[in-house]
Design a protein around this motif. Structure first.
Motif, mmCIF file in Angstrom:
data_model
loop_
_atom_site.group_PDB
_atom_site.id
_atom_site.type_symbol
_atom_site.label_atom_id
_atom_site.label_comp_id
_atom_site.label_asym_id
_atom_site.label_seq_id
_atom_site.Cartn_x
_atom_site.Cartn_y
_atom_site.Cartn_z
ATOM 1 N N LEU A 244 46.358 8.572 26.055
ATOM 2 C CA LEU A 244 45.206 8.005 25.746
ATOM 3 C C LEU A 244 44.340 8.780 25.981
ATOM 4 O O LEU A 244 44.226 9.143 27.458
ATOM 5 C CB LEU A 244 45.281 6.478 26.448
ATOM 6 N N GLY A 245 43.214 9.184 25.024
ATOM 7 C CA GLY A 245 42.207 10.159 25.467
ATOM 8 C C GLY A 245 42.921 11.548 26.116
ATOM 9 O O GLY A 245 43.832 12.091 25.443
ATOM 10 N N LEU A 257 51.600 10.192 35.604
ATOM 11 C CA LEU A 257 50.593 10.362 34.332
ATOM 12 C C LEU A 257 49.557 11.471 34.645
ATOM 13 O O LEU A 257 49.538 12.091 35.788
ATOM 14 C CB LEU A 257 49.261 9.112 34.679
ATOM 15 N N LEU A 258 49.139 12.147 33.781
ATOM 16 C CA LEU A 258 48.622 13.577 33.842
ATOM 17 C C LEU A 258 47.264 13.502 33.190
ATOM 18 O O LEU A 258 46.864 12.774 32.030
ATOM 19 C CB LEU A 258 49.427 14.572 32.939
ATOM 20 N N ALA A 263 40.255 14.182 30.651
ATOM 21 C CA ALA A 263 40.461 12.848 30.746
ATOM 22 C C ALA A 263 39.469 12.396 31.751
ATOM 23 O O ALA A 263 38.952 12.877 32.570
ATOM 24 C CB ALA A 263 41.974 12.372 31.554
ATOM 25 N N THR A 264 39.184 10.916 31.645
ATOM 26 C CA THR A 264 38.377 10.062 32.202
ATOM 27 C C THR A 264 39.208 9.180 33.398
ATOM 28 O O THR A 264 40.381 9.255 32.911
ATOM 29 C CB THR A 264 37.447 9.165 31.495
ATOM 30 N N ALA A 265 38.692 8.679 34.386
ATOM 31 C CA ALA A 265 39.369 7.760 34.950
ATOM 32 C C ALA A 265 39.725 6.547 34.309
ATOM 33 O O ALA A 265 40.980 5.858 34.423
ATOM 34 C CB ALA A 265 38.486 7.227 36.159
ATOM 35 N N GLY A 270 43.672 3.070 31.887
ATOM 36 C CA GLY A 270 44.046 2.552 30.920
ATOM 37 C C GLY A 270 45.478 2.809 30.211
ATOM 38 O O GLY A 270 46.074 1.890 29.776
ATOM 39 N N LEU A 271 45.807 3.925 30.315
ATOM 40 C CA LEU A 271 47.080 4.428 29.932
ATOM 41 C C LEU A 271 48.269 3.803 30.770
ATOM 42 O O LEU A 271 49.367 3.357 30.305
ATOM 43 C CB LEU A 271 47.464 6.044 29.985
ATOM 44 N N GLY A 272 47.729 3.693 32.022
ATOM 45 C CA GLY A 272 48.730 2.970 33.072
ATOM 46 C C GLY A 272 48.963 1.647 32.752
ATOM 47 O O GLY A 272 50.142 1.159 32.805
#
Length: 299
Positions: A244-245, A257-258, A263-265, A270-272
């Motif tokens: 995601l992004g 998560l990487l 990436a933004t926070a 959001g991916l989480g």
């Protein structure tokens, strides 16, 4: 927030509109309204005693298991660092370590002193203060298994609490209101130096083989549900490698998560949340975040 009206006269460093992203392992997030690094425990106690209750207080350690949201953090962000909080002292049957001491460094001090039982700390990214505050664990042991006591600074003074006083449970400890871990003592026992070194080497090798230790990551993302492994649930839901992004679920370990670089926070969080939704739909299991998420969403 006017500094002279809000903060007591501290000897440590006080910084307004302080960038926080460089302090975090993810390298994302907005600024702190105020970043305070107390000089020592007395400085910290003064801050806690005199900081108005209306001013939010957020404690960060090594920021290894943390997402700071893109809008930053209001009020005071407190970070213990330096000689005032980093001392490590070996005793005949244990180690006393300051909150800012890295977990791996404490394990190394124990090994150098021929003390066994703390090798697991070498597998936990972060600092002792955070490890106590969340009852961190790895490779079959948790902080609660070795903790004698923790000294906790509070607005009313310094408390010494044992594991029962901290109500420790899986990835959980209950600190007093506005309580900040200053240092802790861990039980250990005399051991064979060769075996201690071998166990620490085994843990380091296992981490490097199975976890993205050199990536911009935040460690284990989700707690293991009872009787299950978070990584296996994420994998079964088809999320390994999901993006995601600029954020990605690690191909090496699905519970990491990487930040792949830009990436933004919001991307990472959001991916989480996307992973949590997919796991719930696929298995009926609700994954709880292990990574702390603090601050404001960007406007």
């Amino acid at each position: 927030m006017a500094p002279h009206a809000t903060l007591p006269p501290l000897r440590g460093r006080v910084q307004a509109a302080a960038p926080l992203a460089p302090l975090t392992w993810f390298r994302v997030g907005g600024p702190a309204e105020w970043l305070v690094r107390p000089a020592d425990a007395d400085d910290l106690l003064l801050l806690l005693r005199d900081l108005p209750k209306a001013v939010p207080l957020t404690v960060i350690g090594a920021a290894s298991n943390l997402i700071i949201r893109d809008g930053g953090v209001r009020g005071v962000v407190l970070r213990l660092a330096g000689r005032g909080f980093g001392a490590v002292v070996a005793e005949a049957d244990g180690i006393i370590a300051g909150a800012a001491a890295l977990d791996a460094v404490v394990a190394e001090h124990a090994a150098a002193a021929g003390l066994a039982g703390l090798e697991f700390l070498s597998g936990i990214p972060g600092s002792i203060g955070g490890a106590v505050a969340m009852n961190a664990g790895a490779y079959g042991r948790e902080v609660v298994d070795a903790l004698d006591w923790a000294e906790v600074a509070t607005p009313a003074g310094l408390l010494r609490l044992d594991a029962a006083g901290l109500r420790m449970a899986y990835r959980h400890a209950e600190l007093p209101p506005r309580g900040v871990v200053v240092r802790a003592r861990f039980r250990a026992m005399p051991g064979d130096a060769t075996r201690i070194a071998a166990e620490m080497g085994r843990i380091r090798a296992a981490r490097e083989a199975t976890q993205p230790v050199r990536a911009r990551t935040g460690g284990s993302t989700f707690r293991n549900p009872p009787g299950a492994k978070a990584w296996a649930l994420v994998d079964a839901a088809g999320c390994r490698g999901l993006r995601l992004g600029g954020a990605q679920v690690s191909e090496l370990h699905a519970n990491f998560l990487l930040n792949t670089g830009d990436a933004t926070a919001a991307d990472i969080e959001g991916l989480g949340e996307t992973v949590r939704a997919r796991v719930l739909a696929q298995s009926g299991e609700t994954l709880d975040w292990e990574i702390r998420r603090i601050g404001e969403v960007a406007a």
